[in-house]
Write an enzyme that holds these catalytic residues in place. Structure first.
Site, mmCIF file in Angstrom:
data_model
loop_
_atom_site.group_PDB
_atom_site.id
_atom_site.type_symbol
_atom_site.label_atom_id
_atom_site.label_comp_id
_atom_site.label_asym_id
_atom_site.label_seq_id
_atom_site.Cartn_x
_atom_site.Cartn_y
_atom_site.Cartn_z
ATOM 1 N N GLU A 269 0.858 -12.134 -2.545
ATOM 2 C CA GLU A 269 -0.597 -12.340 -2.390
ATOM 3 C C GLU A 269 -1.346 -12.147 -3.705
ATOM 4 O O GLU A 269 -2.548 -12.396 -3.775
ATOM 5 C CB GLU A 269 -1.146 -11.391 -1.307
ATOM 6 N N ARG B 182 12.798 3.226 -1.121
ATOM 7 C CA ARG B 182 11.387 3.236 -1.538
ATOM 8 C C ARG B 182 11.282 3.472 -3.039
ATOM 9 O O ARG B 182 12.082 4.202 -3.610
ATOM 10 C CB ARG B 182 10.616 4.359 -0.833
ATOM 11 N N ARG C 98 5.925 -0.532 -7.708
ATOM 12 C CA ARG C 98 6.629 0.552 -6.996
ATOM 13 C C ARG C 98 7.404 -0.025 -5.802
ATOM 14 O O ARG C 98 7.298 0.448 -4.670
ATOM 15 C CB ARG C 98 5.636 1.618 -6.507
ATOM 16 N N HIS D 250 4.801 -8.694 -4.140
ATOM 17 C CA HIS D 250 3.456 -9.008 -3.643
ATOM 18 C C HIS D 250 3.135 -10.493 -3.863
ATOM 19 O O HIS D 250 2.567 -10.837 -4.904
ATOM 20 C CB HIS D 250 2.421 -8.170 -4.392
ATOM 21 N N CYS E 85 6.234 -5.417 0.523
ATOM 22 C CA CYS E 85 6.316 -4.122 -0.143
ATOM 23 C C CYS E 85 6.250 -2.975 0.873
ATOM 24 O O CYS E 85 7.158 -2.832 1.681
ATOM 25 C CB CYS E 85 5.246 -4.049 -1.228
ATOM 26 N N GLY F 75 0.873 -1.174 0.000
ATOM 27 C CA GLY F 75 0.000 0.000 0.000
ATOM 28 C C GLY F 75 0.901 1.212 0.000
ATOM 29 O O GLY F 75 1.826 1.291 -0.793
ATOM 30 N N GLU F 76 0.665 2.096 0.939
ATOM 31 C CA GLU F 76 1.519 3.281 1.055
ATOM 32 C C GLU F 76 1.993 3.350 2.508
ATOM 33 O O GLU F 76 1.180 3.592 3.413
ATOM 34 C CB GLU F 76 0.701 4.512 0.654
HETATM 35 N N1 GLN Z 1 5.843 2.861 -2.691
HETATM 36 C C1 GLN Z 1 5.060 2.346 -1.605
HETATM 37 C C2 GLN Z 1 5.581 2.876 -0.279
HETATM 38 O O1 GLN Z 1 6.619 3.474 -0.242
HETATM 39 C C3 GLN Z 1 5.072 0.835 -1.609
HETATM 40 C C4 GLN Z 1 4.381 0.304 -2.840
HETATM 41 C C5 GLN Z 1 3.637 -0.973 -2.603
HETATM 42 O O2 GLN Z 1 3.373 -1.390 -1.493
HETATM 43 N N2 GLN Z 1 3.217 -1.581 -3.688
HETATM 44 O O3 GLN Z 1 4.961 2.703 0.725
#
Ligand code: GLN
Length: 204
Positions: free
Chosen positions: A170, A105, A133, A168, A78, A46-47
């Site tokens: 999942e 990141r 990402r 990922h 991630c 996620g973020e």
């Molecule tokens: N770029 C996201 C972060 O820095 C991670 C990306 C992801 O979980 N797919 O949190």
């Protein structure tokens, strides 16, 4: 066995599904009381910065940190791995700061640069992996085992009961890395018990 999935933001449902397929009780974790009785927790993609902000507003950041300090097994994928990392090379703060790795990141580029690869994972063989990402691991500490690499960079790492993946697992339908995490959870003493033993209140 009850396994939590941090559920403040990110791809929570996908992890809950994999864990249910593997036959454990999978529960979303939104607030501190949801941590009770967990044998392990998944921190999803996620973020990372958004997840941390949301966790801070409910007290979940502090409560989960103390469980992780006490030895609760955790699998960060991630953004989840970024939350666990001791150092983030291109971000000023760290979050839980437990897994002895330095991560960069967004090292694989933007959302449109997402890709799928087959990785060779120690003990599991070839496993599909989706990178979105993704953070890459730029340094690993002494106690950290590298279980898989992509272009020479570590992308699946383990330090005791902490597992971190740049990708990922999942999203692929291949549940073996989650199954591997469940083995770690089975082999690890529950944190409450570990804490009590440290206090010398019960005999091992
Ligand atoms: N770029 C996201 C972060 O820095 C991670 C990306 C992801 O979980 N797919 O949190």
């Amino acid at each position: 066995m009850k396994i939590g999935v941090l559920a403040v933001q990110g791809d929570v449902r996908e992890h809950l599904r994999v864990l249910s397929r593997l036959g454990v009780e999978a529960v979303p974790v939104l607030k501190p009381s949801h941590l009770a009785g967990l044998a392990g927790i998944v921190l999803p993609g996620g973020e990372s910065t958004a997840m941390w902000r949301l966790m801070r507003t409910t007290g979940l950041a502090e409560a989960l940190k103390s469980q992780l300090d006490a030895g609760l097994p955790a699998f960060g994928t991630c953004a989840g791995m970024i939350l666990l990392a001791k150092k983030i090379t291109n971000w000023p703060e760290t979050f839980f700061g437990l897994l002895d790795i330095a991560v960069e990141r967004n090292a694989t580029g933007r959302q449109v640069d997402s890709f799928e690869e087959r990785l060779t994972v120690d003990g599991l063989g070839e496993v599909p992996a989706v990178f979105i990402r993704a953070p890459l691991v730029r340094r690993v500490g002494e106690g950290v085992e590298v279980l898989a690499r992509w272009q020479g960079q570590p992308v699946l790492v383990r330090q005791g009961a902490l597992l971190g993946a740049s990708f990922h697992p999942e999203l692929t339908g291949d549940d073996r890395i989650h199954a591997y995490f469940l083995e770690i959870c089975t082999q690890t003493k529950p944190p409450q018990e570990a804490a009590t033993r440290l206090n010398g209140e019960i005999a091992p």
